[in-house]
Design an enzyme around this catalytic site. Sequence first.
Site, PDB file in Angstrom:
ATOM      1  N   GLU B  86       0.797  -0.820  -0.395  1.00  0.00           N
ATOM      2  CA  GLU B  86       0.223  -0.295  -0.043  1.00  0.00           C
ATOM      3  C   GLU B  86       0.700   1.655   0.092  1.00  0.00           C
ATOM      4  O   GLU B  86       0.419   2.159  -0.344  1.00  0.00           O
ATOM      5  CB  GLU B  86      -0.977  -0.074   1.522  1.00  0.00           C
ATOM      6  CG  GLU B  86      -2.217  -1.148   1.149  1.00  0.00           C
ATOM      7  CD  GLU B  86      -1.987  -2.446   1.467  1.00  0.00           C
ATOM      8  OE1 GLU B  86      -0.883  -2.853   1.388  1.00  0.00           O
ATOM      9  OE2 GLU B  86      -2.728  -3.269   1.047  1.00  0.00           O
ATOM     10  N   HIS B 156     -11.872  -6.110   7.943  1.00  0.00           N
ATOM     11  CA  HIS B 156     -12.502  -6.570   7.250  1.00  0.00           C
ATOM     12  C   HIS B 156     -13.894  -5.124   7.010  1.00  0.00           C
ATOM     13  O   HIS B 156     -15.078  -5.100   6.352  1.00  0.00           O
ATOM     14  CB  HIS B 156     -13.294  -7.131   5.824  1.00  0.00           C
ATOM     15  CG  HIS B 156     -12.141  -8.403   6.177  1.00  0.00           C
ATOM     16  ND1 HIS B 156     -10.823  -9.152   6.918  1.00  0.00           N
ATOM     17  CD2 HIS B 156     -11.026  -8.473   4.715  1.00  0.00           C
ATOM     18  CE1 HIS B 156     -10.301  -9.781   6.498  1.00  0.00           C
ATOM     19  NE2 HIS B 156     -10.204  -9.399   5.313  1.00  0.00           N
TER      20      HIS B 156
END
Lengths: 416, 351
Positions: B86, B156
């Site tokens: 990322e 999540h």
Amino acid sequence: MRKVLFSAPRVLARRLSTATATGSTITTAIGPLPVTHSANIVNTLDWPKWPVFRVMEPSGKIVEGVPEPQISEEEALKMYQMMVRIQNLDDIFYNAQRQGRISFYMQANGEEAIHIGSAAALSPNDMVFAQYREQGVLLWRGFTLQQTADQCFSNESDRGKGRQMPVHYGSRALNYQTISSPLATQIPQAVGAAYAKKLLKEDSISICYFGEGAASEGDFHAALNFASTLDVPMVFFCRNNGYAISTPVADQFRGDGIASRAAGYGMHAIRVDGNDLFAVKAATEAARKLALEKSVPVLIEAMSYRQGHHSTSDDSTRYRSSEEIKMWQDEQDPVDRFRKYMESKGWWNAEQDAALRDKERSAVLHAMETAEQKAKPALPLMFVDVYNEKPHHIVKQEQELLEHISKYPDQYADHH
Amino acid sequence: MALVSRFVRSSRQAVAVSKRFNSTGLETKRMNLFTAVNDAMRIAMETDDSAILFGEDVGFGGVFRCSVGLQEKFGKHRVFNTPLCEQGIAGFAIGYASMGKTAIAEIQFADYIFPAFDQIVNEAAKFRFRSGNEFNCGGLTFRTPCGAVGHGALYHSQSPEAYFCHTPGLVVVMPSCPSDAKGLLLSSIRSPDPVVFFEPKALYRAAVEEVPVGDYMVPLGKAKVTREGTDVTIVAWGNQVNVAAKAADMAAEQGISVEIIDLRTLLPWDTETVFNSVIKTGKLIITHEAPKTGGYAAEISAAVTEECFLNLETPIQRVTGYDTPFPLVHEKYYVPDQTKIFEAIKKAVNF
């Protein structure tokens, strides 16, 4: 010279394969790979070290058997003059900080050949992403002493509008991205810029400078991995100068410097003597050419030494000996080396040197004194450029500040 | 196989025969959130040759199907996978945008945006300011799925918008429905400022709407009053706008008129719309999935207290997730559901 550039990886590969492989291959998720039947755990520290590319000895003499560098007297003088400019700039501005005239400064003593040698190999269209110790690259591209001084004194002429600490230079016109303090953040950014050039099929690259300490940051790893998987035309230029503030290289990494990491990313690399102006220039030229021709990243590791302190906030005698510093200054200084070369060609002498140093010193002093006299940027500039357009909440906060100042004018009067 | 194709063919025929149009005469099509996002990106890339889309797994269509068909249409040089990193995605995106180009960077889950936090907060947000406007990375948009999905647990389900709203220089956006998602994403991509665009993943399939098929933009920095009312104001964003609507229905049965404001852009946020509503109702509830302490409701609450103190008839309430990491088996208890919002409405009205 080409053999020296590219033999190291081949030597490594041969060493590895003859030691263990049986000659046949097996199928793996990454393709067919040679197989071995002994549990031979390889110590990569046993591999040969990456050789350092050098053309000119510390004495200023070109290495025996190496072709004479193709450089005119005029070019040589220009490069030398620029290195002397860096030295004078660094000396005077360091002292200016000590006198309280600017808040902060970073010198680049010992790395002048890295700056000028690499900068001279670039095109003005190449986009430069630097760390903070590359002022010579910017000066070579055309940044004036006045612009340098204006930034360091944070005055109204500073293109950065007085927002950042000294030495955080930037120039759109010269394709030099503005310096930011966080280390290594510029490295993956340089990859993105190179990708833009690749898509546009531009005849230029992006080049990214960083120190060996910054190369420990995750962003370094991220960048090299992205650059090699996306095949971008760029040069990664590592200044290995032995220290990251007080941290010596022994505490920074275990492997063979930074060049050795290229193997992990499947990249081209070269290690060069950072104190040898000719070698730095030749290495950068070759790397740039390869990057453009093949659209690949190339890693350069320039071995040098940080003769000065990390910054004006540092006293490096607290963690290294004066003897060590003196050795590098006396025996390996890049500016001395090049001066000796020019003297050996009959292009330079002590009188000319004294005159040049005097001239550069005066030029720096003049720029500094001029910068010091200029006004600071106007207060409203603090609220501009946060966004493209000033949003309402910032408008409101600016009004609050102006009202507050009008109530306490003495508290906020500008003191010079 | 033959049965399926007959079905598909006939439904396509049905659409071809009867095009749908919304109240302003624009042709629309039924889209869910991921289709709307896909449509926005397709249009953005059609109208801007420099626009590229990249991130983990975007090549084959993305783990939430947001980029389906885009690599085929625009080519691998413009829609591509990056390595699993990322901070690399973010740094690369900033560098690309700094050249005056348009970068759409996908972070696979908002829960994984933190390795990119340094690049986003220290670099992207400050790029224009620190350079004196010599450089900017305004062409940059981060897109990332956020929020509760029923089984996502700690990693999540997060709603990390507050971290980014605390960063001057960023624009933070979160749509609550497909039509806003498409228009807001187009605005974000075309915005001259770096944007973090949160997509509530629970709505990718579940939210279905008639969405205009053409090129349109929903303005940034402007909230939407999704339901007008007179008794209580609820400010929400993302999926909580829909949860608030259910609570408002429950309140309506008891004769309480609730006004719902979908903030849409969290930074900079539309203070005028919120203040006007609170002046009208005198009662405010702010609701978000993210944990209570330091959540973005605190910002809204403080600002309303500063500006509308004398209009308030009851303390401002925040109906939020608890100050725990997002749990798995107890998710049903954790989330600020419509009954909790309904209780807050009653408490406000009965103060």
